[in-house]
Design a protein around this motif. Structure first.
Motif, PDB file in Angstrom:
ATOM      1  N   LEU A 240       0.828  -1.203   0.000  1.00 44.97           N
ATOM      2  CA  LEU A 240       0.000   0.000   0.000  1.00 44.97           C
ATOM      3  C   LEU A 240       0.863   1.255   0.000  1.00 44.97           C
ATOM      4  CD1 LEU A 240      -2.839   1.238   0.173  1.00 44.97           C
ATOM      5  CD2 LEU A 240      -2.672   1.061   2.662  1.00 44.97           C
ATOM      6  N   ALA A 241       1.895   1.239   0.827  1.00 44.63           N
ATOM      7  CA  ALA A 241       2.790   2.397   0.896  1.00 44.63           C
ATOM      8  C   ALA A 241       3.529   2.608  -0.422  1.00 44.63           C
ATOM      9  CB  ALA A 241       3.798   2.203   2.034  1.00 44.63           C
ATOM     10  N   THR A 242       3.916   1.527  -1.081  1.00 43.43           N
ATOM     11  CA  THR A 242       4.625   1.634  -2.355  1.00 43.43           C
ATOM     12  C   THR A 242       3.736   2.246  -3.435  1.00 43.43           C
ATOM     13  OG1 THR A 242       5.980  -0.304  -1.802  1.00 43.43           O
ATOM     14  CG2 THR A 242       5.869   0.329  -4.123  1.00 43.43           C
ATOM     15  N   ILE A 243       2.475   1.793  -3.493  1.00 44.66           N
ATOM     16  CA  ILE A 243       1.543   2.327  -4.493  1.00 44.66           C
ATOM     17  C   ILE A 243       1.281   3.806  -4.236  1.00 44.66           C
ATOM     18  CG2 ILE A 243      -0.780   2.157  -5.449  1.00 44.66           C
ATOM     19  CD1 ILE A 243      -0.751  -0.808  -4.800  1.00 44.66           C
ATOM     20  N   LYS A 244       1.120   4.185  -2.962  1.00 44.53           N
ATOM     21  CA  LYS A 244       0.895   5.592  -2.627  1.00 44.53           C
ATOM     22  C   LYS A 244       2.091   6.448  -3.031  1.00 44.53           C
ATOM     23  CE  LYS A 244      -2.394   5.211   1.205  1.00 44.53           C
ATOM     24  NZ  LYS A 244      -2.631   5.453   2.651  1.00 44.53           N
ATOM     25  N   LYS A 245       3.308   5.928  -2.808  1.00 41.74           N
ATOM     26  CA  LYS A 245       4.512   6.670  -3.179  1.00 41.74           C
ATOM     27  C   LYS A 245       4.587   6.861  -4.692  1.00 41.74           C
ATOM     28  CE  LYS A 245       9.526   6.778  -2.572  1.00 41.74           C
ATOM     29  NZ  LYS A 245       9.774   7.139  -3.977  1.00 41.74           N
ATOM     30  N   CYS A 246       4.250   5.793  -5.434  1.00 44.68           N
ATOM     31  CA  CYS A 246       4.265   5.890  -6.896  1.00 44.68           C
ATOM     32  C   CYS A 246       3.271   6.939  -7.383  1.00 44.68           C
ATOM     33  CB  CYS A 246       3.954   4.535  -7.524  1.00 44.68           C
ATOM     34  SG  CYS A 246       5.252   3.303  -7.301  1.00 44.68           S
ATOM     35  N   GLN A 247       2.096   6.934  -6.772  1.00 48.51           N
ATOM     36  CA  GLN A 247       1.070   7.895  -7.174  1.00 48.51           C
ATOM     37  C   GLN A 247       1.499   9.326  -6.867  1.00 48.51           C
ATOM     38  OE1 GLN A 247      -1.303   9.753  -5.147  1.00 48.51           O
ATOM     39  NE2 GLN A 247      -2.673  10.331  -6.836  1.00 48.51           N
ATOM     40  N   ALA A 248       2.122   9.522  -5.702  1.00 46.22           N
ATOM     41  CA  ALA A 248       2.615  10.856  -5.336  1.00 46.22           C
ATOM     42  C   ALA A 248       3.759  11.298  -6.250  1.00 46.22           C
ATOM     43  CB  ALA A 248       3.068  10.847  -3.875  1.00 46.22           C
ATOM     44  N   ASP A 249       4.652  10.363  -6.605  1.00 40.65           N
ATOM     45  CA  ASP A 249       5.761  10.689  -7.502  1.00 40.65           C
ATOM     46  C   ASP A 249       5.256  11.125  -8.871  1.00 40.65           C
ATOM     47  OD1 ASP A 249       7.629  10.163  -5.572  1.00 40.65           O
ATOM     48  OD2 ASP A 249       8.072   8.122  -6.254  1.00 40.65           O
ATOM     49  N   LEU A 250       4.220  10.434  -9.374  1.00 38.02           N
ATOM     50  CA  LEU A 250       3.670  10.801 -10.682  1.00 38.02           C
ATOM     51  C   LEU A 250       3.076  12.205 -10.650  1.00 38.02           C
ATOM     52  CD1 LEU A 250       2.005   7.421 -11.737  1.00 38.02           C
ATOM     53  CD2 LEU A 250       3.956   8.533 -12.844  1.00 38.02           C
ATOM     54  N   GLU A 251       2.430  12.576  -9.546  1.00 37.65           N
ATOM     55  CA  GLU A 251       1.882  13.927  -9.429  1.00 37.65           C
ATOM     56  C   GLU A 251       3.002  14.969  -9.392  1.00 37.65           C
ATOM     57  OE1 GLU A 251      -0.594  13.810  -5.978  1.00 37.65           O
ATOM     58  OE2 GLU A 251      -2.349  13.088  -7.090  1.00 37.65           O
ATOM     59  N   LEU A 252       4.097  14.621  -8.695  1.00 38.43           N
ATOM     60  CA  LEU A 252       5.240  15.544  -8.653  1.00 38.43           C
ATOM     61  C   LEU A 252       5.883  15.692 -10.030  1.00 38.43           C
ATOM     62  CD1 LEU A 252       6.964  14.525  -5.281  1.00 38.43           C
ATOM     63  CD2 LEU A 252       5.796  16.676  -5.803  1.00 38.43           C
ATOM     64  N   PHE A 253       5.998  14.580 -10.768  1.00 38.54           N
ATOM     65  CA  PHE A 253       6.564  14.643 -12.112  1.00 38.54           C
ATOM     66  C   PHE A 253       5.705  15.520 -13.022  1.00 38.54           C
ATOM     67  CE2 PHE A 253       8.442  10.147 -11.409  1.00 38.54           C
ATOM     68  CZ  PHE A 253       9.460  10.688 -10.649  1.00 38.54           C
ATOM     69  N   ALA A 254       4.377  15.398 -12.853  1.00 37.34           N
ATOM     70  CA  ALA A 254       3.468  16.199 -13.675  1.00 37.34           C
ATOM     71  C   ALA A 254       3.644  17.691 -13.393  1.00 37.34           C
ATOM     72  CB  ALA A 254       2.025  15.771 -13.416  1.00 37.34           C
ATOM     73  N   LEU A 255       3.907  18.034 -12.139  1.00 40.37           N
ATOM     74  CA  LEU A 255       4.112  19.439 -11.783  1.00 40.37           C
ATOM     75  C   LEU A 255       5.498  19.950 -12.202  1.00 40.37           C
ATOM     76  CD1 LEU A 255       2.559  19.421  -8.182  1.00 40.37           C
ATOM     77  CD2 LEU A 255       1.558  20.431 -10.237  1.00 40.37           C
ATOM     78  N   ALA A 256       6.475  19.055 -12.190  1.00 33.84           N
ATOM     79  CA  ALA A 256       7.859  19.489 -12.431  1.00 33.84           C
ATOM     80  C   ALA A 256       8.215  19.611 -13.910  1.00 33.84           C
ATOM     81  CB  ALA A 256       8.829  18.512 -11.745  1.00 33.84           C
ATOM     82  N   THR A 257       7.576  18.823 -14.781  1.00 34.75           N
ATOM     83  CA  THR A 257       7.974  18.810 -16.186  1.00 34.75           C
ATOM     84  C   THR A 257       7.412  20.014 -16.941  1.00 34.75           C
ATOM     85  OG1 THR A 257       7.981  17.483 -18.206  1.00 34.75           O
ATOM     86  CG2 THR A 257       5.982  17.405 -16.876  1.00 34.75           C
ATOM     87  N   ASP A 258       8.158  20.437 -17.965  1.00 34.13           N
ATOM     88  CA  ASP A 258       7.706  21.530 -18.825  1.00 34.13           C
ATOM     89  C   ASP A 258       7.015  21.000 -20.077  1.00 34.13           C
ATOM     90  OD1 ASP A 258       8.725  23.460 -17.115  1.00 34.13           O
ATOM     91  OD2 ASP A 258      10.726  23.364 -18.026  1.00 34.13           O
ATOM     92  N   SER A 259       7.141  19.713 -20.328  1.00 31.86           N
ATOM     93  CA  SER A 259       6.531  19.097 -21.511  1.00 31.86           C
ATOM     94  C   SER A 259       5.046  18.872 -21.269  1.00 31.86           C
ATOM     95  CB  SER A 259       7.232  17.777 -21.842  1.00 31.86           C
ATOM     96  OG  SER A 259       6.527  17.085 -22.846  1.00 31.86           O
ATOM     97  N   LYS A 260       4.231  19.454 -22.165  1.00 31.46           N
ATOM     98  CA  LYS A 260       2.784  19.281 -22.021  1.00 31.46           C
ATOM     99  C   LYS A 260       2.371  17.820 -22.167  1.00 31.46           C
ATOM    100  CE  LYS A 260       1.428  23.932 -23.534  1.00 31.46           C
ATOM    101  NZ  LYS A 260       0.635  24.715 -24.517  1.00 31.46           N
ATOM    102  N   ALA A 261       2.978  17.106 -23.120  1.00 33.70           N
ATOM    103  CA  ALA A 261       2.635  15.704 -23.343  1.00 33.70           C
ATOM    104  C   ALA A 261       2.988  14.864 -22.116  1.00 33.70           C
ATOM    105  CB  ALA A 261       3.362  15.172 -24.582  1.00 33.70           C
ATOM    106  N   ALA A 262       4.197  15.125 -21.561  1.00 34.43           N
ATOM    107  CA  ALA A 262       4.612  14.373 -20.369  1.00 34.43           C
ATOM    108  C   ALA A 262       3.734  14.711 -19.181  1.00 34.43           C
ATOM    109  CB  ALA A 262       6.070  14.678 -20.054  1.00 34.43           C
ATOM    110  N   LYS A 263       3.355  16.010 -19.067  1.00 30.30           N
ATOM    111  CA  LYS A 263       2.490  16.440 -17.966  1.00 30.30           C
ATOM    112  C   LYS A 263       1.155  15.705 -17.997  1.00 30.30           C
ATOM    113  CE  LYS A 263       2.684  20.809 -16.990  1.00 30.30           C
ATOM    114  NZ  LYS A 263       3.288  20.835 -15.630  1.00 30.30           N
ATOM    115  N   VAL A 264       0.568  15.586 -19.208  1.00 29.98           N
ATOM    116  CA  VAL A 264      -0.713  14.885 -19.368  1.00 29.98           C
ATOM    117  C   VAL A 264      -0.559  13.404 -19.026  1.00 29.98           C
ATOM    118  CG1 VAL A 264      -2.442  14.151 -21.047  1.00 29.98           C
ATOM    119  CG2 VAL A 264      -1.624  16.523 -21.041  1.00 29.98           C
ATOM    120  N   MET A 265       0.557  12.788 -19.522  1.00 29.27           N
ATOM    121  CA  MET A 265       0.787  11.369 -19.275  1.00 29.27           C
ATOM    122  C   MET A 265       0.930  11.087 -17.781  1.00 29.27           C
ATOM    123  SD  MET A 265       3.999   8.997 -20.435  1.00 29.27           S
ATOM    124  CE  MET A 265       5.058   9.858 -19.252  1.00 29.27           C
ATOM    125  N   TYR A 266       1.767  11.915 -17.092  1.00 25.71           N
ATOM    126  CA  TYR A 266       1.956  11.715 -15.657  1.00 25.71           C
ATOM    127  C   TYR A 266       0.646  11.899 -14.891  1.00 25.71           C
ATOM    128  CZ  TYR A 266       7.057  11.768 -16.282  1.00 25.71           C
ATOM    129  OH  TYR A 266       8.351  11.471 -16.636  1.00 25.71           O
TER     130      TYR A 266
END
Length: 286
Positions: A240-266
């Motif tokens: 459960l903790a691993t899945i939550k971490k993955c989900q949080a990391d994807l949200e951070l990646f979406a906020l950090a990237t400048d690529s619109k396509a990558a932002k949508v994917m994350y």
């Protein structure tokens, strides 16, 4: 034959006869007695004690009487199955004690129950407030069955509109320090898996009094030595903790990237993981 020896022989004979007749009557009669079964039990006990100690009494006549009295419940049950009116007359019907949160006083008087006795029966069902009860009925067996009002019933997964899977019964895979292969196979597991799980817990099978596997494939053990603390299985919380971490990391990646396509994917994948978490959390939460 000496008197003491005859008493021993008669006792053994009647223990055997009573055992056979009780097995024929079935488990239901052991759990709850009908009026006729109660009468038969008292009479059979009297016959047995009289003949075992009264050496002048005939064993054959006593066994015949026991067979007759033991047959009465069979006859009553057969008649009850064939005719509902006779079933209601012989076995009785349930009596409503509470309806819509209101006590039926006349029903209590009819069954010779006091208010204190009713409250005691309710407490045995973990009910302490009469107004919480939608319906309560005293069955023929003397048990009180209670239906709580909807707002006082425990919340279920169905009420929350959450998906769930039916659980299988736990399998006992270790008993008295010995591995039981058939239950282990029914759980879809093998000895190698079992030894690996025991190693994780830091115990050997010889130290295990009872080991069970639940429907999720999680092993729990009870040791001979109650002073030894067995660690709580951590697979579910870790997953459960691993899945939550993955989900949080994807949200951070979406906020950090400048690529619109990558932002949508994350963002899309973070949303999918979030939906998955809502379904898995009730199962994985420890």
């Amino acid at each position: 034959m000496p008197d003491w020896l005859e008493v021993v022989v008669r006792s053994i004979i009647f223990v055997t006869v009573l055992f056979v007749m009780t097995k024929m009557l079935g488990k239901r009669q052991l759990a709850e007695l009908s009026v006729f079964e109660y009468i038969a039990g008292i009479t059979i006990g009297g016959i047995t004690s009289e003949v075992v100690m009264g050496l002048e009494r005939s064993i054959i006549n006593a066994i015949l009487a026991i067979v007759i009295f033991s047959s009465v419940p069979f006859l009553v049950e057969w008649i009850s199955l064939k005719n509902k009116k006779m079933r209601d007359f012989l076995e009785g019907t349930g009596t409503v004690f509470i309806k819509d949160g209101k006590i039926m006083e006349e029903s209590l008087k009819k069954e010779k129950y006091s208010a204190d006795e009713l409250l005691e029966l309710l407490r045995k069902k973990n009910v302490f407030n009469v107004s919480d009860v939608q319906f309560a009925i005293l069955e023929q067996s003397g048990d009180l069955n209670v239906l709580l009002k909807k707002e006082h019933r425990p919340v279920t997964l169905k009420d929350l509109q959450m998906s769930y899977q039916s659980e299988k019964e736990p399998q006992t895979v270790i008993m008295d320090g010995e591995i039981l292969d058939e239950p282990l196979s029914l759980a879809g597991l093998n000895r190698r898996w079992l030894h690996e799980e025991l190693d994780k817990l830091g115990v050997t099978k010889e130290n295990v009094f009872l080991g069970q596997v639940d429907s999720d494939g999680q092993l729990t053990v009870d040791l001979y030595d109650d002073q030894i603390k067995v660690p709580t299985p951590q697979e579910k919380p870790l997953l459960l903790a691993t899945i939550k971490k993955c989900q949080a990391d994807l949200e951070l990646f979406a906020l950090a990237t400048d690529s619109k396509a990558a932002k949508v994917m994350y963002a899309q994948n973070a949303s999918k993981l979030n939906d998955m978490l809502q379904k898995l959390e009730p199962v994985l939460h420890d």
